[in-house]
Design a protein around this motif. Structure first.
Motif, PDB file in Angstrom:
ATOM      1  N   SER A 698      11.817   0.746  -4.165  1.00  0.00           N
ATOM      2  CA  SER A 698      11.072   1.242  -3.011  1.00  0.00           C
ATOM      3  C   SER A 698      11.593   0.643  -1.720  1.00  0.00           C
ATOM      4  CB  SER A 698       9.579   0.905  -3.161  1.00  0.00           C
ATOM      5  OG  SER A 698       9.064   1.421  -4.362  1.00  0.00           O
ATOM      6  N   TYR A 699      11.326   1.366  -0.630  1.00  0.00           N
ATOM      7  CA  TYR A 699      11.707   0.924   0.700  1.00  0.00           C
ATOM      8  C   TYR A 699      10.513   1.123   1.629  1.00  0.00           C
ATOM      9  CZ  TYR A 699      15.882   2.495  -1.746  1.00  0.00           C
ATOM     10  OH  TYR A 699      16.819   2.734  -2.712  1.00  0.00           O
ATOM     11  N   GLU A 700      10.400   0.257   2.595  1.00  0.00           N
ATOM     12  CA  GLU A 700       9.346   0.387   3.596  1.00  0.00           C
ATOM     13  C   GLU A 700       9.958   0.860   4.897  1.00  0.00           C
ATOM     14  OE1 GLU A 700       6.996  -2.868   6.036  1.00  0.00           O
ATOM     15  OE2 GLU A 700       6.104  -2.658   4.040  1.00  0.00           O
ATOM     16  N   TYR A 701       9.385   1.912   5.464  1.00  0.00           N
ATOM     17  CA  TYR A 701       9.855   2.378   6.758  1.00  0.00           C
ATOM     18  C   TYR A 701       8.653   2.541   7.681  1.00  0.00           C
ATOM     19  CZ  TYR A 701       8.400   7.074   5.232  1.00  0.00           C
ATOM     20  OH  TYR A 701       7.675   8.158   4.778  1.00  0.00           O
ATOM     21  N   LYS A 702       8.899   2.393   8.969  1.00  0.00           N
ATOM     22  CA  LYS A 702       7.808   2.371   9.938  1.00  0.00           C
ATOM     23  C   LYS A 702       7.697   3.697  10.677  1.00  0.00           C
ATOM     24  CE  LYS A 702       7.819  -2.602  10.837  1.00  0.00           C
ATOM     25  NZ  LYS A 702       7.971  -3.659  11.856  1.00  0.00           N
ATOM     26  N   LEU A 703       6.451   4.029  10.980  1.00  0.00           N
ATOM     27  CA  LEU A 703       6.153   5.104  11.904  1.00  0.00           C
ATOM     28  C   LEU A 703       5.791   4.472  13.241  1.00  0.00           C
ATOM     29  CD1 LEU A 703       3.862   7.280   9.626  1.00  0.00           C
ATOM     30  CD2 LEU A 703       6.307   7.492   9.934  1.00  0.00           C
ATOM     31  N   ASN A 704       5.822   5.264  14.301  1.00  0.00           N
ATOM     32  CA  ASN A 704       5.398   4.727  15.584  1.00  0.00           C
ATOM     33  C   ASN A 704       3.907   4.455  15.596  1.00  0.00           C
ATOM     34  OD1 ASN A 704       7.876   4.578  16.724  1.00  0.00           O
ATOM     35  ND2 ASN A 704       7.612   6.269  18.140  1.00  0.00           N
ATOM     36  N   ASN A 705       3.460   3.791  16.626  1.00  0.00           N
ATOM     37  CA  ASN A 705       2.064   3.372  16.666  1.00  0.00           C
ATOM     38  C   ASN A 705       1.118   4.549  16.858  1.00  0.00           C
ATOM     39  OD1 ASN A 705       2.953   3.846  19.222  1.00  0.00           O
ATOM     40  ND2 ASN A 705       1.952   2.095  20.149  1.00  0.00           N
ATOM     41  N   GLY A 706      -0.074   4.390  16.335  1.00  0.00           N
ATOM     42  CA  GLY A 706      -1.101   5.407  16.466  1.00  0.00           C
ATOM     43  C   GLY A 706      -2.442   4.816  16.084  1.00  0.00           C
ATOM     44  N   PHE A 722       2.390   1.852  11.746  1.00  0.00           N
ATOM     45  CA  PHE A 722       2.126   2.221  10.368  1.00  0.00           C
ATOM     46  C   PHE A 722       3.391   2.042   9.546  1.00  0.00           C
ATOM     47  CE2 PHE A 722      -1.101   4.542  12.669  1.00  0.00           C
ATOM     48  CZ  PHE A 722      -2.215   4.354  11.879  1.00  0.00           C
ATOM     49  N   ALA A 723       3.243   1.554   8.336  1.00  0.00           N
ATOM     50  CA  ALA A 723       4.363   1.422   7.414  1.00  0.00           C
ATOM     51  C   ALA A 723       4.127   2.341   6.227  1.00  0.00           C
ATOM     52  CB  ALA A 723       4.513  -0.021   6.949  1.00  0.00           C
ATOM     53  N   ARG A 724       5.166   3.009   5.795  1.00  0.00           N
ATOM     54  CA  ARG A 724       5.103   3.872   4.625  1.00  0.00           C
ATOM     55  C   ARG A 724       6.028   3.308   3.548  1.00  0.00           C
ATOM     56  NH1 ARG A 724       3.244   9.062   6.008  1.00  0.00           N
ATOM     57  NH2 ARG A 724       1.490   8.735   7.402  1.00  0.00           N
ATOM     58  N   ILE A 725       5.676   3.546   2.318  1.00  0.00           N
ATOM     59  CA  ILE A 725       6.496   3.124   1.191  1.00  0.00           C
ATOM     60  C   ILE A 725       7.142   4.363   0.578  1.00  0.00           C
ATOM     61  CG2 ILE A 725       6.538   1.990  -1.058  1.00  0.00           C
ATOM     62  CD1 ILE A 725       5.950   0.120   1.246  1.00  0.00           C
ATOM     63  N   TYR A 726       8.453   4.320   0.436  1.00  0.00           N
ATOM     64  CA  TYR A 726       9.199   5.423  -0.167  1.00  0.00           C
ATOM     65  C   TYR A 726       9.741   4.957  -1.511  1.00  0.00           C
ATOM     66  CZ  TYR A 726      13.130   8.621  -0.998  1.00  0.00           C
ATOM     67  OH  TYR A 726      14.027   9.509  -1.560  1.00  0.00           O
ATOM     68  N   ASP A 727       9.330   5.643  -2.576  1.00  0.00           N
ATOM     69  CA  ASP A 727       9.837   5.359  -3.912  1.00  0.00           C
ATOM     70  C   ASP A 727      11.057   6.235  -4.167  1.00  0.00           C
ATOM     71  OD1 ASP A 727       7.790   3.564  -4.345  1.00  0.00           O
ATOM     72  OD2 ASP A 727       6.472   5.068  -5.249  1.00  0.00           O
TER      73      ASP A 727
END
Length: 867
Positions: A698-706, A722-727
């Motif tokens: 998995s990798y963690e990637y960020k979205l802009n603030n909200g 926000f951080a999202r996890i990509y499997d």
């Protein structure tokens, strides 16, 4: 007349403030910072102490670099009461508050001079490099009421807390993320703080208290809130519950999330009559609700999520006390799959705000009586066995509803096309609920939506108002519908940088760059044309982009320099051609890069600067030339390398042995020659067994603030990253078949160098890779014998050495690999092989190690004869 009344009102208000100030006295007067007008300057010795404190911190961080405002020749900078993070008493000038909790304070030691700020009431520090030794001078802060010291759990072990009992005025103590694993008497220390009301020791590796230390002497009877979450050894014994019993009339909040609490829910909680908030989520509790819960008359918040509790919903709501029916606001039981049955009428709990039952054994229909519970703000009943129809009646009085999650059920919506709901939702999650074929018109009435998931909802179209309606969203998932049309003439303007998932639809035409200001998954559609949209500067914020399985074509533009934030890029299964541009090497943040199944040519892409790479897929192109030596040196974290089906030649560079994190290595179907490196045993990740904790890669990637919603459903207007996890998912050759792996990709450990021109022996060092699950060296020119240590590869499920020039006997250790499911050894040169094969046939009834689909082919160069 109105002006006169207003003037009198203002005068009366000012007089009231003056009287209040005289009444409460200077010790409770308001403190201030950076104010103008007449005031008392800070005291010089405290100013010097603060400057010494600054020098003691060898560096600092944070967005504002707060400490840089401390000191200077200007008059304003000489007054420490004007410094950022400093608050002084407005009458005496003493420093009373020190706010450094959001600053990364470097250095390993807390400066001793902090103990000279004896008038401090508030102290907050963030000290990740702390050496574990608190200066005894902290005990001088006898007026301190609020103390927060956040460290680093992976840092040094705290040696003692002997100074802590001297802080007799302390009301709030937060030592989260400090290693307290050797402080067995921590409860006794806490008991010596007579005024303590709030205690947070989360992420502290707390040991179970030693029973002899649980003294009642000087025990604080004011303790109201205890957070001991994320201490997995804490509940190894029952002593912590005995300690909590000391406060059975004062405790209001208990947080034991993720403490490995097992067995039945202890009755001790039911004996704490003052308890209003109890969170035992993410443990391994089992059994039914304890009857002792019926005594919790003050209960407002009950969270038991992600356990293994059982029972019927009807019984649970019968156990909850009648006296708490007018107080209970939050009920979270999600993730308890053995809590079963239909939902009873809950209107007897009129103040319920949040109902979280996702991932349980909930069955039947959603009761229409739910629509009468006017205080409800959150409804979460996803991934259950609910069925039936959702109508307007279900929401008739839910004017406060903010979040609705009914995903992954057998539900269908049946509302009038002109229905105007009484609520304004911020989260809409209706995945797999049947809402189509037309787009639900009632969604247009929702003006505050932040998070929307209506994937797999049977929707065929997007209305023209959709993109304007969703411009404030932080996440949108419309995947797995049958949405048609193009994006070519649409204009996308979003307030935040949301995640957008339009995958698995029927969209076509060119991709417009304005939609790529998002983190976008546009895979498995029919988009076509060149990739010139990647050159638009507006896409520079991208961290995630999946364009796989479309009809994109042409040469990748040489303009990728601005994509330095990109972490995941998937361009696989398109028709891109020619060479990969040099600017691909500017993707300095990239962790997963997939270019497979295109028509790329040329040498190995120039990716030297992509040192964060963890997964690289180049298979099924026409790349040629040697595998570069730097590949094994520049990518220390590389886990997946797939170069299958290209035209690479030359030998395998020994530098590949530096890939100590590699788990999947596929160089098959190329023109690679030479021998196998003897240093393969250095691939240490393959020398370890599968870790069940890391099922995925998995990798963690960020979205802009909200904006976001807090847990209890109250709107939080602050902005967050926000951080999202990509499997990750990969296609791997497994037992001769291409298979897609995602949810178990982390368990796969495979080497495939088949269909090349390798010569020489199979090095015995390969037998040290005991974590290997699949090894395929077939279709080469390998010679000599199979190592007699081959049986050490006990994790092997598939072994293929066929179509080589191996000779000699088959090692008996090979047949001691218990889980071997596929064994292929084809084209051998000695009759000893036949003898060994006969031995296996005779032994298979007593040796279940050769399982299921074992295939052993033997071809003694007798054309057409296979035994």
């Amino acid at each position: 007349m109105e002006g006169r009344c207003l003037k009198q009102l203002v005068c009366a208000y000012m007089l009231l403030l003056l009287l209040l100030h005289i009444k409460i006295g200077p010790s409770m007067s308001l403190e201030f910072n950076n104010s103008d007008g007449n005031y008392v300057r800070c005291i010089e010795r405290e100013r010097q102490a603060l400057l010494a404190l600054k020098r003691g911190f060898t560096g600092h961080g944070g967005e504002e670099e707060l400490l840089s405002s401390w000191g200077g020749r200007e008059a304003q900078k000489q007054d420490c009461c004007r410094w950022q993070g400093i608050y002084c008493d407005s009458r005496t000038g003493h420093v009373t508050q020190l706010h450094l909790g959001d600053q990364y304070l470097r250095g390993s030691k807390v400066p001793t001079c902090i103990g000279s700020l004896t008038n401090l009431r508030y102290l907050a520090l963030f000290f990740p490099e702390f050496d574990g030794k608190f200066p005894y001078q902290l005990g001088n802060l006898t007026h301190l009421q609020y103390f927060k010291f956040e460290g680093n759990l992976g840092g040094r072990i705290i040696e003692d807390l002997n100074w802590l009992p001297y802080l007799s005025s302390l009301k709030y103590l937060d030592l989260r993320s400090n290693n307290l694993s050797s402080i067995f008497d921590w409860p006794e220390t806490i008991n010596k703080l007579p005024n303590l009301r709030n205690l947070s020791l989360s992420y502290c590796s707390l040991p179970p208290p030693v029973f002899s230390t649980l003294s009642h002497i000087n025990s604080s009877k004011s303790l109201a809130s205890v957070d001991l979450s994320d201490n997995i050894d804490l509940t190894a014994t029952t002593s912590v519950f005995k300690w909590l019993c000391n406060y059975n009339t004062s405790l209001v909040n208990i947080n034991l999330v993720n403490t490995d609490l097992s067995g039945s829910i202890p009755d001790v909680f039911g004996n704490i009559s003052s308890l209003a908030r109890l969170d035992l989520s993410y443990n391994i509790l089992e059994g039914v609700f304890p009857l002792s819960f019926s005594k919790l008359c003050s209960l407002r918040y009950l969270a038991l999520a992600a356990n293994n509790l059982s029972g019927r919903y009807y019984d649970i709501f019968q156990i909850l006390p009648n006296c708490a029916k007018n107080s209970l606001e939050i009920l979270d039981l999600q993730g308890n799959y053995h809590i079963v049955g239909s939902l009873p009428n809950l209107t007897t709990f009129p103040h319920l705000k949040r109902l979280s039952l996702s991932g349980t054994g909930l069955t039947g229909r959603v009761p229409e009586s739910l629509g009468q519970m006017s205080k409800l703000e959150w409804i979460e009943m996803a991934n259950t066995s609910l069925q039936g129809t959702i109508s307007e009646t279900h929401f008739s009085q839910l004017s406060r509803l903010l979040a609705l999650d009914l995903s992954d059920n057998s539900l269908s919506f049946n509302v009038h096309s002109d229905w105007v709901p009484p609520f304004q939702l911020e989260k809409i999650a209706l995945r797999s609920c049947k809402m189509g074929p037309s787009f639900p018109h009632w969604l247009q009435t929702q003006k505050k939506v932040l998070d929307i998931d209506i994937s797999d909802a049977g929707i065929y179209n997007l209305p023209s108002w959709f993109w304007e309606w969703s411009h404030k969203a932080t996440s949108m998932d419309l995947s797995r519908n049958q949405i048609k049309g193009t994006l070519e003439h649409l204009r996308f303007e979003f307030v935040y940088n949301p995640g957008l998932n339009l995958s698995w639809n029927l969209l076509e035409g060119p991709i417009v760059s304005s939609i790529l200001s998002l983190n976008a998954d546009l895979s498995n559609n029919r988009f076509s044309g060149p990739a010139s949209f990647l050159c638009d500067p507006s896409v520079s914020n991208l961290t995630f982009l999946d364009l796989s399985s479309n009809n994109l074509s042409g040469e990748l533009p040489d303009c990728l320099t601005h994509l330095e934030n990109l972490i995941i890029l998937d361009l696989s299964d398109n028709a891109f051609s020619r060479e990969v541009p040099i600017t691909m090497g500017n993707l300095i943040s990239i962790e997963s890069l997939k270019l497979d199944n295109n028509k790329f040519v040329g040498g190995f892409p120039s990716l030297k600067n992509c040192t964060n790479l963890r997964a690289l897929g180049l298979e099924n192109n026409k790349f040629s030339g040697p595998i570069p030596k730097w590949l094994g040196i520049r990518f220390p974290d590389l886990v997946i390398l797939i170069l299958r089906s290209n035209l690479f030649n030359g030998s395998i560079p020994s530098q590949l042995c530096h890939l100590t994190s590699i788990q999947i290595l596929d160089l098959s179907i190329n023109n690679i020659s030479g021998s196998l490196p003897k240093c393969l045993n250095n691939l240490t990740a393959m020398a370890q067994g599968g870790d069940l904790i890391d099922l995925t890669i998995s990798y963690e990637y960020k979205l802009n603030n909200g904006p976001s919603l807090s847990y209890d459903g109250e709107n939080n207007e602050n902005l967050f990253y926000f951080a999202r996890i990509y499997d990750d998912e990969m296609t791997i050759t497994w037992k001769g078949t291409l298979s897609r792996y995602g949810s178990t990709l982390g368990l796969v450990k495979s080497i495939d160098i088949s269909s090349n021109k390798l010569t020489g022996e199979i090095p015995s060092e390969i037998t040290r890779l005991v974590g290997l699950v699949s090894l395929n060296l077939s279709r080469n020119y390998l010679t000599d014998q199979i190592s007699r240590d081959i049986g050490k590869l006990q994790s092997l499920d598939s072994l293929d050495l066929s179509r080589n020039l191996l000779h000699g006997s088959i090692p008996t250790s090979l047949f001691q690999i218990y889980g071997l499911g596929l064994l292929v050894i084809w084209t051998c040169h000695t009759t000893t092989f036949l003898e060994r094969f006969q031995w296996v046939l005779n032994s298979k009834t007593t040796m279940p190690r050769i399982l299921l689909e074992i295939l052993i082919f033997v071809d003694f160069h007798l054309r057409g004869r296979v035994l």
